[in-house]
Design an enzyme around this catalytic site. Structure first.
Site: not given
Ligand code: OAD
Length: 252
Positions: A103, A119, A220
């Site tokens: 977002v 989202h 990661p």
């Molecule tokens: P998550 O917090 O669920 O996942 C984040 C991912 O990023 C994890 O798999 C981490 O291992 C990875 N990660 C962390 N640091 C990183 C880096 N430097 N480079 C690459 N990857 C890294 O976030 P989302 O999958 O985006 O909903 O979550 C999905 C939705 O859940 C979001 O859009 C949000 C939340 O509730 C809404 O806002 C509607």
């Protein structure tokens, strides 16, 4: 980093690229993810108190104040090498679509165009009742998350709500449809920094796989890749994406 040989060939030959991002792509900009064990927002806050329509109706000031605090943090954040590399990739590839669950507007700040926001966007609030959009007049000035009553809609007097999709709400239909179409047509999908736990967004990589795209997870955390056309590159987006861009020799 050495990429698997069969992946390098696939990268060279890809012509129709979709990048699908989640909170991890903004992590190196200092933006908290949701589900990382210690630092994720959902480790510190209860999504059921903050990210549902029912929560907003129950305590609008709690919810509005929390999103204003996040808006303030995002206003201070800058794109990192991952955002910048994705924007460069778009310059190089004729058929390209960026789909994000985020977002924030860090992809746009990096120069990405026509971004599909599944989202919503924290900078685009609207009326909870009549959906008329609302323009922020000032940046928030907060030391921490505190309750702030939401502003009133100038059109109907209803409460202004954050412009994000909450749990239990449908995704913006046009955006989701466009994302599905792009995923189905892709020959390469880069899945960057998402846990893949939130549906229906999380079905996009599976849709691309079913249509024989090469799907590359950049994270990661380990990813169990089940199919021959699925790859996992372990590391941060800011480190891996620039290396991967160098493998893609495209011209528009
Ligand atoms: P998550 O917090 O669920 O996942 C984040 C991912 O990023 C994890 O798999 C981490 O291992 C990875 N990660 C962390 N640091 C990183 C880096 N430097 N480079 C690459 N990857 C890294 O976030 P989302 O999958 O985006 O909903 O979550 C999905 C939705 O859940 C979001 O859009 C949000 C939340 O509730 C809404 O806002 C509607």
């Amino acid at each position: 980093m050495n990429f698997p040989e069969n992946l390098v060939d696939r990268l060279h030959n890809s012509k129709n690229i979709v990048v699908f991002t989640g909170a991890g792509v903004s992590a190196e900009s200092g933006v908290a993810t949701f589900r990382d064990a210690l630092t994720g927002l959902w480790a510190r806050f209860d999504p059921m108190q903050l990210a549902t329509p029912q929560a907003f109706v129950r305590d609008p000031a709690l919810v509005w104040g929390w999103y204003e605090w996040r808006r303030q943090l995002l206003l201070q954040a800058e794109p990192n090498p991952a955002h910048l590399t994705i924007a460069q990739l778009q310059q190089k590839v004729a058929n390209f679509q960026l789909v994000t669950q985020n977002v924030d507007d860090l992809h746009e700040c990096a120069g990405s165009k026509n971004v599909i926001h599944l989202h919503g966007c924290i900078f685009s609030p609207r009326c909870f009742d009549c959906a008329v959009s609302y323009s922020f007049s000032a940046a928030p000035d907060m030391q921490q998350e505190v309750k702030i009553p939401p502003p009133a809609c100038t059109s109907c007097g209803g409460m202004i709500r954050p412009g994000v999709v909450w749990f239990g709400e449908a995704l913006p239909q046009g955006e989701f449809q466009a994302a599905c179409e792009a995923a189905a047509q892709a020959d390469l999908m880069l899945v960057v920094g998402t846990s893949g736990l939130v549906q229906p967004a999380a079905m996009l990589p599976a849709l691309a796989l079913r249509n024989n795209a090469t799907v590359v997870h950049i994270n990661p955390d380990a990813h169990q890749s089940g199919q021959p056309n699925e790859f996992a590159l372990r590391g941060t987006a800011g480190n891996i994406l620039p290396l991967l861009l160098a493998q893609l020799h495209h011209s528009k």
